[in-house]
Motif scaffolding. Sequence first.
Motif, mmCIF file in Angstrom:
data_model
loop_
_atom_site.group_PDB
_atom_site.id
_atom_site.type_symbol
_atom_site.label_atom_id
_atom_site.label_comp_id
_atom_site.label_asym_id
_atom_site.label_seq_id
_atom_site.Cartn_x
_atom_site.Cartn_y
_atom_site.Cartn_z
ATOM 1 N N HIS A 46 6.144 -29.248 -17.877
ATOM 2 C CA HIS A 46 5.078 -28.835 -18.782
ATOM 3 C C HIS A 46 4.362 -27.658 -18.133
ATOM 4 O O HIS A 46 3.863 -27.768 -17.021
ATOM 5 N N SER A 47 4.332 -26.506 -18.813
ATOM 6 C CA SER A 47 3.682 -25.340 -18.224
ATOM 7 C C SER A 47 2.496 -24.899 -19.084
ATOM 8 O O SER A 47 2.581 -24.877 -20.307
ATOM 9 N N LYS A 48 1.427 -24.530 -18.380
ATOM 10 C CA LYS A 48 0.237 -24.031 -19.066
ATOM 11 C C LYS A 48 0.465 -22.580 -19.462
ATOM 12 O O LYS A 48 1.205 -21.869 -18.789
ATOM 13 N N PRO A 49 -0.166 -22.124 -20.519
ATOM 14 C CA PRO A 49 -0.056 -20.696 -20.864
ATOM 15 C C PRO A 49 -0.592 -19.819 -19.731
ATOM 16 O O PRO A 49 -1.613 -20.131 -19.127
ATOM 17 N N SER A 50 0.132 -18.743 -19.433
ATOM 18 C CA SER A 50 -0.281 -17.819 -18.377
ATOM 19 C C SER A 50 0.107 -16.408 -18.789
ATOM 20 O O SER A 50 0.649 -16.201 -19.869
ATOM 21 N N ALA A 51 -0.158 -15.447 -17.927
ATOM 22 C CA ALA A 51 0.186 -14.063 -18.232
ATOM 23 C C ALA A 51 1.706 -13.898 -18.363
ATOM 24 O O ALA A 51 2.185 -13.175 -19.226
ATOM 25 N N ASN A 53 3.890 -16.434 -19.052
ATOM 26 C CA ASN A 53 4.367 -17.280 -20.144
ATOM 27 C C ASN A 53 3.219 -17.475 -21.129
ATOM 28 O O ASN A 53 2.422 -18.406 -20.999
ATOM 29 N N GLN A 54 3.124 -16.606 -22.135
ATOM 30 C CA GLN A 54 2.009 -16.626 -23.093
ATOM 31 C C GLN A 54 1.943 -17.940 -23.875
ATOM 32 O O GLN A 54 0.870 -18.455 -24.130
ATOM 33 N N GLN A 55 3.114 -18.464 -24.264
ATOM 34 C CA GLN A 55 3.182 -19.634 -25.129
ATOM 35 C C GLN A 55 2.860 -20.933 -24.388
ATOM 36 O O GLN A 55 2.162 -21.784 -24.898
ATOM 37 N N GLY A 56 3.404 -21.095 -23.176
ATOM 38 C CA GLY A 56 3.265 -22.362 -22.475
ATOM 39 C C GLY A 56 4.200 -23.382 -23.100
ATOM 40 O O GLY A 56 5.162 -23.027 -23.769
ATOM 41 N N GLY A 57 3.949 -24.672 -22.884
ATOM 42 C CA GLY A 57 4.745 -25.722 -23.500
ATOM 43 C C GLY A 57 5.715 -26.374 -22.532
ATOM 44 O O GLY A 57 5.573 -26.281 -21.321
#
Length: 102
Positions: A46-51, A53-57
């Motif tokens: 699970h990844s938070k939105p970042s510069a 990875n804009q979407q995250g997910g």
Amino acid sequence: MASKIKKGDTVKVIAGKDKEKEGKVLSVDAKNNKVVVEGVNMVTKHSKPSAANQQGGIIEKEAPIDLSNVMYSAKGQAVRVGFSVQDGKKVRVNKKTGEVID
């Protein structure tokens, strides 16, 4: 000590949930005796939105697998790897056929 498995090799998984799968080695961690194999031992993160990875997910990626659970694959068959000195240089050798790997 020289490693019998290197980055870019094709390996076959001989133990675990992904037994019999084949894939290319993406990275080798010699210190911890782990390898990351393409398409093997997939985990969800699970990844938070970042510069970056804009979407995250939820993303799927390969997790490290123990080096003892993979064998070098030559022509679709798992083979043991040995070492030999040829022309003053240490090379990896397929123990079944005797041919030089690299």
